[in-house]
Design a protein around this motif. Structure first.
Motif, PDB file in Angstrom:
ATOM      1  N   VAL A   1      69.483  32.644  37.257  1.00  0.00           N
ATOM      2  CA  VAL A   1      70.135  31.716  36.349  1.00  0.00           C
ATOM      3  C   VAL A   1      69.121  30.731  35.796  1.00  0.00           C
ATOM      4  N   ARG A   2      69.482  30.145  34.672  1.00  0.00           N
ATOM      5  CA  ARG A   2      68.706  29.067  34.065  1.00  0.00           C
ATOM      6  C   ARG A   2      69.517  27.777  34.216  1.00  0.00           C
ATOM      7  N   ARG A   3      69.016  26.865  35.035  1.00  0.00           N
ATOM      8  CA  ARG A   3      69.738  25.610  35.307  1.00  0.00           C
ATOM      9  C   ARG A   3      69.326  24.563  34.289  1.00  0.00           C
ATOM     10  N   LEU A   4      70.323  24.042  33.552  1.00  0.00           N
ATOM     11  CA  LEU A   4      70.074  23.084  32.478  1.00  0.00           C
ATOM     12  C   LEU A   4      70.567  21.681  32.801  1.00  0.00           C
ATOM     13  N   LEU A   5      71.559  21.566  33.637  1.00  0.00           N
ATOM     14  CA  LEU A   5      72.007  20.289  34.199  1.00  0.00           C
ATOM     15  C   LEU A   5      72.263  20.502  35.686  1.00  0.00           C
TER      16      LEU A   5
ATOM     17  N   ARG B   1      76.551   4.190  32.366  1.00  0.00           N
ATOM     18  CA  ARG B   1      76.396   4.187  30.912  1.00  0.00           C
ATOM     19  C   ARG B   1      75.058   3.611  30.446  1.00  0.00           C
ATOM     20  N   ALA B   2      74.248   3.093  31.381  1.00  0.00           N
ATOM     21  CA  ALA B   2      73.076   2.312  30.981  1.00  0.00           C
ATOM     22  C   ALA B   2      72.096   3.110  30.136  1.00  0.00           C
ATOM     23  N   GLU B   3      71.961   4.410  30.393  1.00  0.00           N
ATOM     24  CA  GLU B   3      70.932   5.184  29.701  1.00  0.00           C
ATOM     25  C   GLU B   3      71.522   6.193  28.722  1.00  0.00           C
ATOM     26  N   VAL B   4      72.721   5.925  28.219  1.00  0.00           N
ATOM     27  CA  VAL B   4      73.324   6.761  27.192  1.00  0.00           C
ATOM     28  C   VAL B   4      72.944   6.212  25.827  1.00  0.00           C
ATOM     29  N   PRO B   5      72.219   6.970  25.009  1.00  0.00           N
ATOM     30  CA  PRO B   5      71.868   6.460  23.683  1.00  0.00           C
ATOM     31  C   PRO B   5      73.126   6.182  22.858  1.00  0.00           C
ATOM     32  N   GLY B   6      73.159   5.035  22.215  1.00  0.00           N
ATOM     33  CA  GLY B   6      74.275   4.709  21.337  1.00  0.00           C
ATOM     34  C   GLY B   6      74.068   5.216  19.933  1.00  0.00           C
ATOM     35  N   ARG B   7      73.231   6.211  19.800  1.00  0.00           N
ATOM     36  CA  ARG B   7      72.881   6.752  18.488  1.00  0.00           C
ATOM     37  C   ARG B   7      72.573   8.234  18.649  1.00  0.00           C
ATOM     38  N   PRO B   8      72.554   8.982  17.566  1.00  0.00           N
ATOM     39  CA  PRO B   8      72.157  10.394  17.665  1.00  0.00           C
ATOM     40  C   PRO B   8      70.708  10.537  18.095  1.00  0.00           C
ATOM     41  N   VAL B   9      70.454  11.502  18.985  1.00  0.00           N
ATOM     42  CA  VAL B   9      69.097  11.844  19.400  1.00  0.00           C
ATOM     43  C   VAL B   9      68.990  13.362  19.421  1.00  0.00           C
ATOM     44  N   ARG B  10      67.788  13.857  19.642  1.00  0.00           N
ATOM     45  CA  ARG B  10      67.536  15.296  19.769  1.00  0.00           C
ATOM     46  C   ARG B  10      66.557  15.489  20.920  1.00  0.00           C
ATOM     47  N   GLU B  11      67.091  15.735  22.119  1.00  0.00           N
ATOM     48  CA  GLU B  11      66.267  15.922  23.307  1.00  0.00           C
ATOM     49  C   GLU B  11      66.414  17.365  23.784  1.00  0.00           C
ATOM     50  N   LEU B  12      65.338  18.118  23.734  1.00  0.00           N
ATOM     51  CA  LEU B  12      65.366  19.498  24.195  1.00  0.00           C
ATOM     52  C   LEU B  12      65.196  19.523  25.707  1.00  0.00           C
ATOM     53  N   LEU B  13      66.169  20.127  26.406  1.00  0.00           N
ATOM     54  CA  LEU B  13      66.150  20.199  27.863  1.00  0.00           C
ATOM     55  C   LEU B  13      65.635  21.561  28.300  1.00  0.00           C
ATOM     56  N   ASN B  14      64.567  21.571  29.062  1.00  0.00           N
ATOM     57  CA  ASN B  14      63.988  22.824  29.530  1.00  0.00           C
ATOM     58  C   ASN B  14      64.702  23.286  30.798  1.00  0.00           C
ATOM     59  N   PRO B  15      65.072  24.556  30.872  1.00  0.00           N
ATOM     60  CA  PRO B  15      65.781  25.039  32.048  1.00  0.00           C
ATOM     61  C   PRO B  15      64.859  25.218  33.242  1.00  0.00           C
ATOM     62  N   ARG B  16      65.475  25.203  34.429  1.00  0.00           N
ATOM     63  CA  ARG B  16      64.777  25.515  35.677  1.00  0.00           C
ATOM     64  C   ARG B  16      65.334  26.828  36.197  1.00  0.00           C
ATOM     65  N   GLU B  17      64.460  27.756  36.513  1.00  0.00           N
ATOM     66  CA  GLU B  17      64.911  29.045  37.034  1.00  0.00           C
ATOM     67  C   GLU B  17      65.430  28.873  38.457  1.00  0.00           C
ATOM     68  N   ALA B  18      66.594  29.454  38.727  1.00  0.00           N
ATOM     69  CA  ALA B  18      67.195  29.416  40.056  1.00  0.00           C
ATOM     70  C   ALA B  18      67.780  30.787  40.349  1.00  0.00           C
ATOM     71  N   SER B  19      68.203  31.001  41.579  1.00  0.00           N
ATOM     72  CA  SER B  19      68.721  32.300  41.988  1.00  0.00           C
ATOM     73  C   SER B  19      70.070  32.131  42.654  1.00  0.00           C
TER      74      SER B  19
END
Length: 320
Positions: A40-44, A16-34
């Motif tokens: 596919v576009r890998r997002l997590l 839990r250490a790096e979970v924001p305790g507030r609203p944020v807006r972080e755009l996650l860029n996908p990584r192309e995989a096969s």
């Protein structure tokens, strides 16, 4: 679905250490995989964010025209310590697993596989198959108390729906605005498919104790004021009671969220454990033919495991 990376890294996620305790807006860029012939576009997991609640893996694929192609062809491969969630917007996938399940998955039907201590499965486009293939594959990490449970597969064709002006929300897992999915869960979480009509401007009720992210499957939308193109994911943090959504065109979104996953996990290839020794044991059991069982009916050999990395595990948190 499998991670077909031949050189997968060891990743430590959770806490839990790096979970924001507030609203944020972080755009996650996908990584192309096969995945074989499927791109596919890998997002997590992502360099900027490794988990959202217990959700620890998200692939988005398509829409692809596979009329003259074999489509998805993922050979038998192992899973442990997680659940897989198969979700389609277009097309069909034939699921087979080592507990004997054989099921064709269709758009907006839930295919939920709980690996528990060990399972193997294969996924392929059936013959014949529809022209288009478009969907997402997601994993949910199992908490320590349930990660050795017996393997199982669930298919739910009828799922609860929440509606509003210009909005239809199908609840895959967990609960949303009083609607609860029949899919089995082991931690407080939610997964919901959001269909928005062009011009829709709504505020979706959410839980302040959950962290959330939104994946754009199709169309053009604004999520909490951030414009998203198809294939992009926005991490939203926690501390919200409502999520503003606006559709610039007819659009499809996937909302995932849950209480921050407190335990540290190690993800490698298609296996989740708590120590590097557990991962090595799982790999050895897959290669020896023990523990994970046999997938019957797939025309082809199982997927061999890649070699374990020579370097020791370096602990990392939810972000990097």
């Amino acid at each position: 679905m499998s991670d077909l990376d031949l050189q997968p890294g060891l990743r430590e996620c959770g806490g839990r250490a790096e979970v924001p305790g507030r609203p944020v807006r972080e755009l996650l860029n996908p990584r192309e995989a096969s995945l074989g012939a499927t791109a596919v576009r890998r997002l997590l997991p992502n360099l900027g964010r490794r988990m959202v609640g217990a959700w620890c893996f998200v692939d988005h694929y398509g829409p692809d025209d596979i009329a003259d192609e074999p489509g998805m062809q993922v050979p038998p491969h192992p899973h442990m310590g997680l659940q897989t969630v198969s979700w389609l917007h277009e097309g069909e996938i034939l699921h087979r697993d080592s507990v004997g399940s054989v099921q064709v998955l269709r758009p907006r039907q839930l295919g939920l596989m709980t690996s528990g201590r060990a399972i193997a499965h294969a996924e392929q486009s059936p013959v014949p198959h529809p022209r288009l293939l478009h969907g997402a594959q997601l994993w949910v990490a199992l908490p320590d108390a349930h990660r050795h449970t017996a393997p199982a597969f669930e298919h739910h064709a009828d799922l609860p729906v929440v509606t509003g002006p210009g909005l239809t929300a199908t609840v895959l897992l967990g609960g949303l605005d009083g609607a609860v999915s029949p899919g089995t869960t082991y931690t407080p979480l939610v997964g919901a498919d959001l269909a928005l009509a062009e011009g829709a401007d709504v505020r979706l009720p959410v839980e302040p104790d959950f962290e959330y992210a939104v994946l754009t499957m199709s169309g053009a939308t604004e999520v909490d004021g951030v414009r998203l193109a198809p294939g992009s994911m926005l991490y939203l943090g926690s501390g919200r009671t409502g999520l503003p959504l606006r559709a610039l065109t007819d659009s499809g979104l996937l909302l995932i969220g849950g209480e921050p996953f407190e335990e540290k996990i190690i993800m490698w290839w298609n296996l989740i454990g708590r120590t590097q020794e557990e991962i090595a044991e799982g790999r050895a059991d897959w290669m020896s033919g023990d523990r994970f069982g046999t997938v019957h009916g797939y025309d082809g050999p199982p997927l061999p495991a890649p070699a374990l990395p020579a370097t020791p595990l370096k602990p990392r948190g939810r972000t990097r």
